[in-house]
Design an enzyme around this catalytic site. Structure first.
Site, PDB file in Angstrom:
ATOM      1  N   GLU A   1       0.831  -1.209   0.000  1.00  0.00           N
ATOM      2  CA  GLU A   1       0.000   0.000   0.000  1.00  0.00           C
ATOM      3  C   GLU A   1       0.861   1.253   0.000  1.00  0.00           C
ATOM      4  O   GLU A   1       2.037   1.217   0.368  1.00  0.00           O
ATOM      5  CB  GLU A   1      -0.944   0.001   1.200  1.00  0.00           C
TER       6      GLU A   1
ATOM      7  N   LYS B   1      -3.218  -0.518  14.732  1.00  0.00           N
ATOM      8  CA  LYS B   1      -2.526   0.570  15.421  1.00  0.00           C
ATOM      9  C   LYS B   1      -2.950   0.596  16.892  1.00  0.00           C
ATOM     10  O   LYS B   1      -4.134   0.519  17.213  1.00  0.00           O
ATOM     11  CB  LYS B   1      -2.828   1.893  14.726  1.00  0.00           C
TER      12      LYS B   1
END
Length: 306
Positions: free
Chosen positions: A25, A159
């Site tokens: 990505e 995250k």
């Protein structure tokens, strides 16, 4: 959708002949790391993938073209241009039709990779359920997209600024399988251990390839998440992490920062408050995940030849 995608000839040849390919990505490059570190890491990631015998396919949108596999100057453009937006799945047709340029999120990269015949994808950390989501309904589109996209995503968990427990619950609900790579604990992005268990674990890329084969044979459409902990010697100090996170969450609440603005605010706070230690950890885990993804793609290619 494939008619709107331009696949690099090297990537196209690899997909056609069954050679290993790893999708990468581009949001990490344009929005996740500061300049010039972002370009250095992007180049290192592609080099690591090649060193394992796989072809890197970084995905981005440049001047209206959805690209799978970038030339060096295109990779540099993603890293240095100021007009690079951040595009999820819903944004792709708008950016493309307006001849815009954008980096692709986990969700958008997964969809484009799958449409291009690529089934292994490396990233840093997934999006997930945000803290206080009970009130804000703030949940990353990564999760619902992965529920419908049969790719294998190598990541270091989600995250740590997110609600990790709630994210794991959502992935279970959405039938997204999670494999701990050489661990029974879900990684915490900057940390080896998020404090949560994983049900299944694997010790070798060939095991992941076998699971991918079984998933394909069953006709299942959800993603397979390979949770790969950051190397222990490069993780952020856990006490520093917890203190920094608490400070950042308090600051965000005081300043009224909400929704999609919370994540970039907290990541920037981590970078400043840890004096760059979080940046070093982020770069290390990205490279580590690309290495494992390339080994999985190679094992998958070898298994398909048998």
């Amino acid at each position: 959708m494939t008619t709107a995608i331009t696949v690099h000839p090297e990537v196209s040849e690899a997909v056609t002949t069954g050679k290993p390919v790893v999708a990468l990505e581009s949001t990490i490059i344009s929005h996740g790391l500061p300049r010039p570190e972002n370009l250095r890491v992007a180049q290192e990631v592609e080099t690591v993938v090649r060193s394992r015998g796989a072809i890197p396919a970084t995905i981005a949108v440049l001047d209206g073209q959805i690209l799978v596999g970038l030339e060096p100057e295109q990779l540099a453009a993603v890293a240095t241009r100021d007009d690079i937006l951040k595009a999820g799945v819903r944004d792709l047709p708008i950016v493309a039709s307006r001849s815009g340029s954008a980096a692709t999120t986990v969700a958008a990269t997964s969809v484009i990779a799958h449409a291009s015949g690529i089934d292994v994808f490396a990233t840093g950390g997934l999006g997930g359920v945000h803290r206080q989501a009970r009130d804000s309904w703030d949940e990353s589109a990564d999760l619902t997209t992965l529920a419908l996209t049969p790719v294998t995503v190598v990541c270091s968990g989600v995250k740590s600024i997110l609600d990790v427990g709630a994210t794991l619950e959502r992935m279970e609900t959405l039938n997204i399988a999670v494999l701990g790579y050489r661990t029974s604990r879900f990684p915490g992005f900057y940390l080896v251990d998020s404090g949560h268990d994983v049900t299944w674990n694997v010790d070798d890329p060939s095991e992941v390839a076998d699971i991918m084969q079984a998933r394909s044979a069953l006709g299942l459409n959800a993603a397979l998440v390979v949770a790969n902990p950051i190397p222990v010697d490069t993780q952020l100090d856990p006490d520093l992490h917890d203190t920094t996170l608490a400070e950042g969450l308090s600051m965000a609440q005081t300043r009224g920062i909400q929704g999609k603005d919370v994540t970039p605010f907290l990541l920037d706070h981590f970078h400043r408050a840890t004096h760059g230690a979080s940046l070093s950890a982020n770069a290390a885990l990205i490279v580590n995940n690309a290495d494992l993804a390339a080994r999985i793609a190679t094992a998958r290619s070898l298994a398909a030849d048998r």
